[in-house]
Write a protein that holds these residues in place. Sequence first.
Motif, PDB file in Angstrom:
ATOM      1  N   ALA A  74      -7.128 -19.889  -7.832  1.00  0.00           N
ATOM      2  CA  ALA A  74      -7.805 -18.589  -7.935  1.00  0.00           C
ATOM      3  C   ALA A  74      -7.589 -17.726  -6.698  1.00  0.00           C
ATOM      4  O   ALA A  74      -7.441 -16.504  -6.792  1.00  0.00           O
ATOM      5  N   LYS A  75      -7.538 -18.342  -5.517  1.00  0.00           N
ATOM      6  CA  LYS A  75      -7.423 -17.567  -4.283  1.00  0.00           C
ATOM      7  C   LYS A  75      -6.072 -16.879  -4.138  1.00  0.00           C
ATOM      8  O   LYS A  75      -5.922 -15.982  -3.311  1.00  0.00           O
ATOM      9  N   ALA A  76      -5.103 -17.291  -4.926  1.00  0.00           N
ATOM     10  CA  ALA A  76      -3.793 -16.625  -4.880  1.00  0.00           C
ATOM     11  C   ALA A  76      -3.838 -15.261  -5.547  1.00  0.00           C
ATOM     12  O   ALA A  76      -2.932 -14.449  -5.340  1.00  0.00           O
ATOM     13  N   TYR A  77      -4.859 -14.987  -6.343  1.00  0.00           N
ATOM     14  CA  TYR A  77      -4.949 -13.737  -7.105  1.00  0.00           C
ATOM     15  C   TYR A  77      -6.061 -12.817  -6.607  1.00  0.00           C
ATOM     16  O   TYR A  77      -6.005 -11.611  -6.835  1.00  0.00           O
ATOM     17  N   ASP A  78      -7.074 -13.367  -5.964  1.00  0.00           N
ATOM     18  CA  ASP A  78      -8.188 -12.552  -5.460  1.00  0.00           C
ATOM     19  C   ASP A  78      -7.875 -12.052  -4.057  1.00  0.00           C
ATOM     20  O   ASP A  78      -7.382 -12.822  -3.220  1.00  0.00           O
ATOM     21  N   PRO A  79      -8.154 -10.768  -3.761  1.00  0.00           N
ATOM     22  CA  PRO A  79      -7.918 -10.268  -2.402  1.00  0.00           C
ATOM     23  C   PRO A  79      -8.784 -10.983  -1.379  1.00  0.00           C
ATOM     24  O   PRO A  79      -9.938 -11.322  -1.654  1.00  0.00           O
ATOM     25  N   SER A  80      -8.236 -11.188  -0.200  1.00  0.00           N
ATOM     26  CA  SER A  80      -8.946 -11.942   0.843  1.00  0.00           C
ATOM     27  C   SER A  80      -9.794 -11.054   1.733  1.00  0.00           C
ATOM     28  O   SER A  80     -10.912 -11.416   2.093  1.00  0.00           O
ATOM     29  N   ILE A  81      -9.252  -9.860   2.117  1.00  0.00           N
ATOM     30  CA  ILE A  81     -10.005  -9.026   3.055  1.00  0.00           C
ATOM     31  C   ILE A  81     -10.153  -7.571   2.609  1.00  0.00           C
ATOM     32  O   ILE A  81     -11.043  -6.873   3.089  1.00  0.00           O
ATOM     33  N   VAL A  82      -9.284  -7.078   1.711  1.00  0.00           N
ATOM     34  CA  VAL A  82      -9.368  -5.661   1.350  1.00  0.00           C
ATOM     35  C   VAL A  82      -9.220  -5.478  -0.163  1.00  0.00           C
ATOM     36  O   VAL A  82      -8.429  -6.161  -0.809  1.00  0.00           O
ATOM     37  N   SER A  83     -10.008  -4.547  -0.699  1.00  0.00           N
ATOM     38  CA  SER A  83      -9.952  -4.213  -2.114  1.00  0.00           C
ATOM     39  C   SER A  83      -9.202  -2.894  -2.302  1.00  0.00           C
ATOM     40  O   SER A  83      -9.506  -1.895  -1.635  1.00  0.00           O
ATOM     41  N   ILE A  84      -8.228  -2.913  -3.192  1.00  0.00           N
ATOM     42  CA  ILE A  84      -7.483  -1.707  -3.565  1.00  0.00           C
ATOM     43  C   ILE A  84      -7.600  -1.561  -5.081  1.00  0.00           C
ATOM     44  O   ILE A  84      -7.290  -2.493  -5.822  1.00  0.00           O
ATOM     45  N   GLY A  85      -8.020  -0.389  -5.539  1.00  0.00           N
ATOM     46  CA  GLY A  85      -8.200  -0.213  -6.973  1.00  0.00           C
ATOM     47  C   GLY A  85      -9.594  -0.636  -7.426  1.00  0.00           C
ATOM     48  O   GLY A  85     -10.442  -1.048  -6.624  1.00  0.00           O
ATOM     49  N   PRO A  86      -9.862  -0.549  -8.733  1.00  0.00           N
ATOM     50  CA  PRO A  86     -11.228  -0.728  -9.237  1.00  0.00           C
ATOM     51  C   PRO A  86     -11.649  -2.177  -9.513  1.00  0.00           C
ATOM     52  O   PRO A  86     -12.835  -2.464  -9.569  1.00  0.00           O
ATOM     53  N   TYR A  87     -10.698  -3.103  -9.685  1.00  0.00           N
ATOM     54  CA  TYR A  87     -11.055  -4.438 -10.168  1.00  0.00           C
ATOM     55  C   TYR A  87     -11.939  -5.216  -9.203  1.00  0.00           C
ATOM     56  O   TYR A  87     -12.821  -5.968  -9.636  1.00  0.00           O
ATOM     57  N   HIS A  88     -11.707  -5.073  -7.906  1.00  0.00           N
ATOM     58  CA  HIS A  88     -12.492  -5.826  -6.919  1.00  0.00           C
ATOM     59  C   HIS A  88     -13.318  -4.899  -6.033  1.00  0.00           C
ATOM     60  O   HIS A  88     -13.810  -5.326  -4.983  1.00  0.00           O
ATOM     61  N   ARG A  89     -13.477  -3.670  -6.464  1.00  0.00           N
ATOM     62  CA  ARG A  89     -14.275  -2.701  -5.716  1.00  0.00           C
ATOM     63  C   ARG A  89     -15.730  -3.157  -5.683  1.00  0.00           C
ATOM     64  O   ARG A  89     -16.332  -3.457  -6.712  1.00  0.00           O
ATOM     65  N   GLY A  90     -16.288  -3.237  -4.494  1.00  0.00           N
ATOM     66  CA  GLY A  90     -17.686  -3.635  -4.348  1.00  0.00           C
ATOM     67  C   GLY A  90     -17.908  -5.119  -4.159  1.00  0.00           C
ATOM     68  O   GLY A  90     -19.071  -5.549  -3.977  1.00  0.00           O
ATOM     69  N   ASP A  91     -16.855  -5.933  -4.171  1.00  0.00           N
ATOM     70  CA  ASP A  91     -17.034  -7.367  -3.923  1.00  0.00           C
ATOM     71  C   ASP A  91     -17.628  -7.574  -2.528  1.00  0.00           C
ATOM     72  O   ASP A  91     -17.194  -6.940  -1.549  1.00  0.00           O
ATOM     73  N   GLN A  92     -18.595  -8.477  -2.442  1.00  0.00           N
ATOM     74  CA  GLN A  92     -19.379  -8.638  -1.234  1.00  0.00           C
ATOM     75  C   GLN A  92     -18.512  -8.988  -0.023  1.00  0.00           C
ATOM     76  O   GLN A  92     -18.685  -8.435   1.070  1.00  0.00           O
ATOM     77  N   HIS A  93     -17.562  -9.916  -0.190  1.00  0.00           N
ATOM     78  CA  HIS A  93     -16.791 -10.388   0.960  1.00  0.00           C
ATOM     79  C   HIS A  93     -15.725  -9.382   1.403  1.00  0.00           C
ATOM     80  O   HIS A  93     -15.044  -9.619   2.418  1.00  0.00           O
ATOM     81  N   LEU A  94     -15.583  -8.266   0.680  1.00  0.00           N
ATOM     82  CA  LEU A  94     -14.577  -7.269   1.032  1.00  0.00           C
ATOM     83  C   LEU A  94     -15.179  -6.003   1.633  1.00  0.00           C
ATOM     84  O   LEU A  94     -14.446  -5.075   1.977  1.00  0.00           O
TER      85      LEU A  94
END
Length: 502
Positions: A74-94
């Motif tokens: 899963a970690k290969a697909y989820d951003p680690s430090i920055v969100s670009i675009g709407p899919y991971h916008r607002g994720d707590q760790h970003l």
Amino acid sequence: MAGRNIWGLKQLYLHLPCKRRNFEAIFRRCASTSSRVHENCKVSLLQKLNAKIPEESDNVCIYRVPAKLRQVEAKAYDPSIVSIGPYHRGDQHLKEMEELKLKFFHRVFKSKQKHEVEVERVISAMEELEPKARSCYADDVKLSRDEFVEMMIIDGCFVLRLMREVSGCCSSSSLIQRWMLPTLRRDLIKLENQLPMLVLHKLFDLIDDGSQCEYSTLSLQNLALKFFKPLLQRDPNMNAAGATTKMNTLKEEIRACHFLDLFRSSILPEIQDQDRKRQAHMIQSITELKEAFVILKKSESDRALDVRSKGCLGMVLRIPPLHIDDHRGTLFRNMVAFEQCHKKCKPDATAYLFFFNGLVNSANDVEILHYKGIVHHSLGSNKEAAKLVNKLCKEVDWDGEESYLHKVVCDDIDVYFKSMRAKLIARLAHHYFSSWVVLISTAAGALALYLTLIQTGCGVAQPDTLKALKANSFLSYLRDAFSLLLFRPSTRDHDSEVSNQE
């Protein structure tokens, strides 16, 4: 006895009408219930049939990674430090990087004298692009029009400013710490973390930073390729400014949907559609190819997926160098996920990974590839590298259709491997040349057999011949014996030598 049976039959007969009425009531209730279920089902299905289901737009190019691929790593697909675009916008760790993105946004516009006018111009352009940009995402984006436009501007400005600063086009001090840059590169190449290329192209044209460095004239595509080049550690002599013909044509040929598609397209070989065929099976392992005397060579091609084969007396397999420095295989996993979802692109990265999966079956295979200069890794051991290569294809469905490696695997390597010559060489190599110990034992046995044959010949020789043989030393005969393996002396030379001895 008979009277009691008659009485029982009589009682059963008297109760039949009552039971018949009960059965009829139950049947009527069941029929009524069945009718209601039928009607409810009919109404529900008609409602679903008449409901408006949004059709997938032809612009869709940014997808959620399929669950079966995500569950492997899963970690290969989820951003680690920055969100670009709407899919991971607002994720707590970003959220920590949101402040840094705003700092980059300030740097883009605050330096301009009429920054309010510039911002207004950019907002108008993004509002015009909003419907088309929104249609690029496969999942429904839960953002209002204003929120979506704001996201495109801030995220786009961050990406473009970052690339210009890394390339050296901006004189301002960098806000990026050293540890961030490799992670940012991987985050910005992930499928779920993309902005449509049409948005970035528009922002790139609207925002002029006024720099005069050697890379200031780069197109967006070449600027992006220069930024992402370290992901595969490609040839440093290949500059993104278009110093070579290939890079000059690259600006016009590639029509990419986003950065992941752009980078994937830049490492693909040039191949015609008619050369793509179904690859029925995988290639043999490096150990098996080596036993059949298939020669492995490092290719000098600047395209990482450009695998070629050539056969004359033997078979030569040329493979471009592959650098592995990521324990998760982020780049290749996301390219494969994109090919699995996007129907408009060919499964070339998928075919390449299955090709390497076939080549590598053990740590020894990785060691041979490393010795040949084809595989370089920083994973600690060859065993870990082999494990990663084999794991990259886990849960990936591929039927071998439209493989660009069909000629290499099926027409060249497989045909050669099934030839009698290759089978004989492989059998000899497997049984008699598998290690240095076996090789030395085989050579010693062959030498002993050869000398035994010479000794046997001397034993049956005529007395006159033996008398002539005694005239020379043993070492001279030993030398002549070995020379017979290479060439056969003429009869004339032999006759003259005998006459001289007489």
